[in-house]
Design a protein around this motif. Structure first.
Motif, PDB file in Angstrom:
ATOM      1  N   ARG A   1      11.810  31.463  40.879  1.00  0.00           N
ATOM      2  CA  ARG A   1      12.453  31.512  39.555  1.00  0.00           C
ATOM      3  C   ARG A   1      13.327  32.762  39.418  1.00  0.00           C
ATOM      4  N   LEU A   2      14.045  33.097  40.499  1.00  0.00           N
ATOM      5  CA  LEU A   2      14.969  34.223  40.484  1.00  0.00           C
ATOM      6  C   LEU A   2      16.345  33.752  40.042  1.00  0.00           C
ATOM      7  N   CYS A   3      17.158  34.687  39.587  1.00  0.00           N
ATOM      8  CA  CYS A   3      18.473  34.330  39.072  1.00  0.00           C
ATOM      9  C   CYS A   3      19.491  34.202  40.212  1.00  0.00           C
ATOM     10  N   PRO A   4      20.039  33.036  40.470  1.00  0.00           N
ATOM     11  CA  PRO A   4      21.015  32.870  41.547  1.00  0.00           C
ATOM     12  C   PRO A   4      22.303  33.648  41.307  1.00  0.00           C
ATOM     13  N   ARG A   5      22.630  33.915  40.050  1.00  0.00           N
ATOM     14  CA  ARG A   5      23.849  34.662  39.750  1.00  0.00           C
ATOM     15  C   ARG A   5      23.681  36.135  40.091  1.00  0.00           C
ATOM     16  N   VAL A   6      22.548  36.712  39.730  1.00  0.00           N
ATOM     17  CA  VAL A   6      22.311  38.135  39.963  1.00  0.00           C
ATOM     18  C   VAL A   6      22.118  38.432  41.441  1.00  0.00           C
ATOM     19  N   ILE A   7      21.483  37.513  42.168  1.00  0.00           N
ATOM     20  CA  ILE A   7      21.239  37.786  43.591  1.00  0.00           C
ATOM     21  C   ILE A   7      22.425  37.384  44.465  1.00  0.00           C
ATOM     22  N   GLY A   8      23.447  36.724  43.887  1.00  0.00           N
ATOM     23  CA  GLY A   8      24.680  36.531  44.631  1.00  0.00           C
ATOM     24  C   GLY A   8      24.989  35.132  45.103  1.00  0.00           C
ATOM     25  N   ILE A   9      24.253  34.136  44.656  1.00  0.00           N
ATOM     26  CA  ILE A   9      24.522  32.760  45.081  1.00  0.00           C
ATOM     27  C   ILE A   9      25.552  32.098  44.178  1.00  0.00           C
TER      28      ILE A   9
END
Length: 464
Positions: free
Chosen positions: A341-349
């Motif tokens: 449930r991590l943020c794909p936008r913040v981690i770069g995806i």
């Protein structure tokens, strides 16, 4: 035909293709002989349970309509076994037919153990002056004719006619001598000389299969070389890969090692250097990718995909996973984000600003929407990446791993530094030469994985 042979069956199959793992039998024909006299003949179409490709139908004349109401292999298996039980099974390229039969019986949870004899190899022994030994070449050589080429009984009758022609030309004693020689040999491909078998040690090492030229077809390794090489020629043909190798191999080379690690390292190196046709794993890829974690919260994205030039042991504490393509690295990162449930936008995806699409689907805990503290999200990301972290070099410098094979009395020391394989040496002088040089080979992910597994087995490490 051959009065001194107690019992043999000449058999031919037609199939939907060349791979027993996927293809199936469409027709079986056989003639059984007892002391040279034909005693029985039997043929049947077989419903393969799968569609016959059009090009196979054009070759054999067997169509889907013809086999629609034919019995399945399971329904004829008992009858077939009654004909071949206790006999020598002969066929033109017997490894093909025997491999399909073994696969079909295996599907019925039965094991077929059959002594076999290849009439292609017999032709090579009897007529070494000729280049062609396929049925078409044999027909031309002996002036044989048939109206049913590529049908099972038609091809069986061709083999029978060829054996009879050879008997008339060369004499029965010559034929029986060649047959006896073949029955003593393992079931090797028709183009391979069996004399090499006695020379292959059943100890660790690497083997190389060659075809008609100096480019290897396949490179493999084993701790029991002779047994492993022979397993390629068992006749099972469980894959098209094994079948193609079996058909093309003409020469075998081998290199002994002192143990399994040496065999693995040598196999990996030779595959990268010589690029064998049928090896795909262990080839050197120009591409290598890893995931690099940002040092702090202010670096967005938190994860970057880095290339080979940025992957070296000194920075492994910041790198996670090794991937052969950027796509594979992206997919792995996406799975980590989804599962945690991590943020794909913040981690770069995912690009853009504001709440990510995953948050709208309730698959992100909302750091992008101010619903989760960035510090907590960063900590959860680090924890999720832990299983993928590349391991830093745990030694102060170079190490050696010693292997010894008692059977060959061979000893080798494999020298490593920073996960790189520097050399394999067999004596103290060789070790001194390696220790004097300061050259380093480039990082190789396969060597990294091999050494990781070796160290987990509590290998004997020698600090150098």
């Amino acid at each position: 035909m051959f009065s001194n042979l107690p019992s043999y069956v000449i058999l031919d199959l037609e199939t939907t293709g060349g791979t027993p793992l996927h293809d199936r039998i469409t027709e079986i024909a056989l003639i059984r002989f007892e002391y040279g006299i034909e005693t029985e003949r039997w043929q049947t179409l077989v419903n393969p349970g799968i569609s016959i490709p059009p090009f196979i139908s054009r070759l054999t004349g067997i169509t889907n309509e013809m086999v629609k109401d034919a019995p399945t292999f399971e329904e004829v298996a008992h009858t077939l076994y009654g004909y071949i039980e206790g006999t020598v099974l002969a066929a033109h390229n017997v490894r093909f037919d025997h491999g399909f039969l073994k696969s079909e019986f295996r599907r019925l949870d039965a094991v077929l153990r059959q002594k076999v004899m290849c009439t292609v190899k017999l032709s090579r022994k009897l007529y070494p002056q000729h280049r062609g030994h396929g049925l078409d070449a044999i027909m031309q050589r002996h002036g044989l004719r048939t109206q049913a080429r590529h049908r099972a009984m038609g091809d069986v009758e061709l083999v029978v006619a060829y054996l009879e022609a050879a008997r008339r030309e060369l004499g029965e004693a010559r034929i029986l001598e060649a047959v006896a020689s073949l029955l003593r040999e393992p079931s090797l491909p028709a183009g391979l000389d069996a004399a090499f078998l006695e020379e292959i040690p059943d100890s660790p090492g690497v083997y190389l299969f060659y075809g008609e030229n100096d480019l290897p077809l396949y490179i493999g390794k084993s701790v029991t070389l002779r047994s492993r090489v022979m397993s390629h020629f068992s006749g099972d043909h469980s894959s098209s890969h094994d079948m193609r190798i079996g058909r093309e191999v003409r020469r075998v080379e081998w290199i002994g090692t002192a143990g399994e690690l040496g065999a693995l390292l040598l196999e990996s190196r030779l595959i990268k250097e010589r690029l064998p046709v049928y090896n795909r794993v262990l080839r050197r890829s120009p591409n290598l990718f890893s995931l690099s974690l940002a040092n702090g919260l202010n670096q967005i994205p938190l994860v970057n995909i880095v290339t080979r030039d940025e992957i070296y042991p000194e920075v492994f504490e910041h790198l996670y996973g090794l991937f052969r393509s950027k796509k594979a690295a992206t997919e792995a990162l996406s799975a980590i984000a989804r599962d945690n449930r991590l943020c794909p936008r913040v981690i770069g995806i995912e690009s853009g600003k504001g709440a990510c699409f995953a948050y709208q689907l309730k698959r992100c805990d909302g750091v992008c929407a101010g619903k989760e503290k960035p510090e907590l999200h960063y900590l959860r990301l680090k924890q999720a990446l832990v299983p993928f972290r590349l391991k830093t070099w745990p030694y102060g410098g170079r190490i050696g791993i010693r292997e010894h094979d008692e059977a060959s009395n061979r000893t080798e020391v494999h020298v490593f530094e920073s996960w790189c394989h520097l050399a394999t040496v067999g004596d103290e002088r060789g070790l001194e030469d390696v220790l004097e040089t300061r050259s380093m080979s480039g990082f190789d992910p396969d060597t990294y994985k091999l050494l990781q597994r070796c160290l987990k087995k509590n290998a004997s490490v020698i600090p150098l």
